[in-house]
Design a protein around this motif. Structure first.
Motif: not given
Length: 137
Positions: A48-68
């Motif tokens: 709420p109130g942000s100009g930036c979103s997060v995206v989750v999904g399939e086929g989007l990144t090679r980074s390991e889940p939980g690595s951020y």
């Protein structure tokens, strides 16, 4: 020329679980949930109130889940933010600040009050209290 950060792709193991966590527990708005192909799904969520979103999904990144780690949200009332998270089952830390001895419990001065939480995959967030007028007072 303005350069705006609009989206951060967040690595998760289970897209539906992440969607529920971020929308129903944390309170992000679901902007998009679309399967682009059999190998690609995009779920965009915005705080709420942000100009930036997060995206989750399939086929989007090679980074390991939980690595951020260290993704940051800002609020003007950290106690209300913590209550919101805890009421919805999010494991939020106690409020803390940084001082001469490192991390200390309780509120600090302007720009120096925080809490943390993690999503079900272990991606780590920090929430910072900012002054309402953002001038530092």
């Amino acid at each position: 020329m303005d350069w705006t950060l609009e989206v951060v792709v967040l690595p998760v193991a289970d897209v539906d679980r992440a969607k529920v966590f971020y929308s129903e527990q944390v309170g992000f708005h679901v902007d998009v949930d679309r399967r682009m192909s059999p190998a690609m799904r995009v779920v965009q969520l915005t705080p709420p109130g942000s100009g930036c979103s997060v995206v989750v999904g399939e086929g989007l990144t090679r980074s390991e889940p939980g690595s951020y780690q260290g993704l940051q949200l800002c609020v003007t009332d950290i106690d209300a933010a913590r209550a919101h998270l805890v009421e919805r089952g999010v494991g939020a830390s106690e409020v803390f600040h940084f001082g001469e001895t490192g991390q200390n419990p309780g509120h600090g001065g302007p720009w120096n009050t925080f809490l943390t939480f993690s999503d079900p995959d272990g991606n780590g967030w920090i929430v910072q209290q900012v002054p309402k007028d953002r001038t530092g007072s």
